[in-house]
Design a protein around this motif. Sequence first.
Motif, PDB file in Angstrom:
ATOM      1  N   ARG A  25       0.889  -1.325   0.058  1.00  0.00           N
ATOM      2  CA  ARG A  25      -0.063   0.016   0.153  1.00  0.00           C
ATOM      3  C   ARG A  25       0.903   1.073  -0.078  1.00  0.00           C
ATOM      4  O   ARG A  25       0.529   2.273  -0.871  1.00  0.00           O
ATOM      5  CB  ARG A  25      -0.978  -0.105   1.183  1.00  0.00           C
ATOM      6  CG  ARG A  25      -1.894   1.317   1.289  1.00  0.00           C
ATOM      7  CD  ARG A  25      -2.934   1.136   2.327  1.00  0.00           C
ATOM      8  NE  ARG A  25      -3.463   2.485   2.742  1.00  0.00           N
ATOM      9  CZ  ARG A  25      -4.721   2.731   1.802  1.00  0.00           C
ATOM     10  NH1 ARG A  25      -4.885   2.246   0.657  1.00  0.00           N
ATOM     11  NH2 ARG A  25      -5.182   4.068   2.140  1.00  0.00           N
ATOM     12  N   GLU A  28       2.528   1.281  -3.575  1.00  0.00           N
ATOM     13  CA  GLU A  28       1.512   1.760  -4.837  1.00  0.00           C
ATOM     14  C   GLU A  28       0.783   2.873  -4.531  1.00  0.00           C
ATOM     15  O   GLU A  28       0.279   3.505  -5.599  1.00  0.00           O
ATOM     16  CB  GLU A  28       0.700   0.384  -4.991  1.00  0.00           C
ATOM     17  CG  GLU A  28       1.611  -0.726  -5.198  1.00  0.00           C
ATOM     18  CD  GLU A  28       0.777  -1.992  -5.417  1.00  0.00           C
ATOM     19  OE1 GLU A  28      -0.560  -2.171  -5.347  1.00  0.00           O
ATOM     20  OE2 GLU A  28       1.344  -3.043  -5.700  1.00  0.00           O
ATOM     21  N   ILE A  29       0.243   3.578  -3.359  1.00  0.00           N
ATOM     22  CA  ILE A  29      -0.679   4.291  -3.290  1.00  0.00           C
ATOM     23  C   ILE A  29      -0.237   5.546  -2.451  1.00  0.00           C
ATOM     24  O   ILE A  29      -0.088   6.544  -2.763  1.00  0.00           O
ATOM     25  CB  ILE A  29      -1.933   3.523  -2.357  1.00  0.00           C
ATOM     26  CG1 ILE A  29      -2.484   2.536  -3.289  1.00  0.00           C
ATOM     27  CG2 ILE A  29      -2.895   4.887  -2.027  1.00  0.00           C
ATOM     28  CD1 ILE A  29      -3.472   1.676  -2.424  1.00  0.00           C
ATOM     29  N   GLU A  30       0.376   5.189  -1.010  1.00  0.00           N
ATOM     30  CA  GLU A  30       0.634   6.270  -0.251  1.00  0.00           C
ATOM     31  C   GLU A  30       2.033   7.023  -0.547  1.00  0.00           C
ATOM     32  O   GLU A  30       2.111   8.411  -0.601  1.00  0.00           O
ATOM     33  CB  GLU A  30       0.933   5.774   1.405  1.00  0.00           C
ATOM     34  CG  GLU A  30      -0.260   5.236   1.831  1.00  0.00           C
ATOM     35  CD  GLU A  30      -1.601   6.315   1.938  1.00  0.00           C
ATOM     36  OE1 GLU A  30      -1.314   7.312   1.931  1.00  0.00           O
ATOM     37  OE2 GLU A  30      -2.645   5.614   1.735  1.00  0.00           O
ATOM     38  N   ARG A  33       1.160   9.290  -3.771  1.00  0.00           N
ATOM     39  CA  ARG A  33       0.256  10.496  -3.251  1.00  0.00           C
ATOM     40  C   ARG A  33       1.056  11.663  -2.524  1.00  0.00           C
ATOM     41  O   ARG A  33       1.104  12.689  -2.633  1.00  0.00           O
ATOM     42  CB  ARG A  33      -0.675   9.892  -2.433  1.00  0.00           C
ATOM     43  CG  ARG A  33      -1.710  11.151  -1.789  1.00  0.00           C
ATOM     44  CD  ARG A  33      -2.763  10.413  -1.063  1.00  0.00           C
ATOM     45  NE  ARG A  33      -3.600   9.197  -1.654  1.00  0.00           N
ATOM     46  CZ  ARG A  33      -4.215   8.586  -1.048  1.00  0.00           C
ATOM     47  NH1 ARG A  33      -4.348   8.439   0.149  1.00  0.00           N
ATOM     48  NH2 ARG A  33      -4.898   7.554  -1.872  1.00  0.00           N
TER      49      ARG A  33
END
Length: 175
Positions: A25, A28-30, A33
């Motif tokens: 996570r 790939e995401i945090e 961002r």
Amino acid sequence: MTGLSKSGTERAAKREADRALLQRRWVEIERPRLKRAVLAEVERRVLTSFMNDTRWRELREAVETLPFPPVFQRQDVLGPREPLWACDQMSCLGDWSHEGLEPFFMIEWIRVVPKLWAEQGRLLPMKQVGDCTVELREVLDRLRLPYREDARGFWIYGYAQADPSTLTEAPERAP
């Protein structure tokens, strides 16, 4: 034992799976961002990048050759503007590990204090037990890193509004 309790191996496997999920996570995401938010702030404040991951890693590795890991204060692009530490007499070492510096893309600047002090007791003044100023300067020059040196330490810039060698405004007063 009841049929509902898990063995130590099963609990360890569950913890590892949870850790792997959190790591995925983050990657790939945090992290993307956060990187977008940092780049937006860099653009908003019209900052220029002076360092990259490779240069930060080289600095971290070079610090291992110093007599001791000097303490540093870190200012992140998105972080609150913190006052400078009164660390002219610090009795601790810097955390130059992976956890202490990463993610590199967030670092606006770090101030490195290349002196180490030790307490002699409650009534006696602190005693300087280490100084790696010369060695740190040699490392920074050898790696050709942008820095500024003053009485408060060495300033190494990840982002700045101008060439760090020509900066006149102290970082603690920056917007």
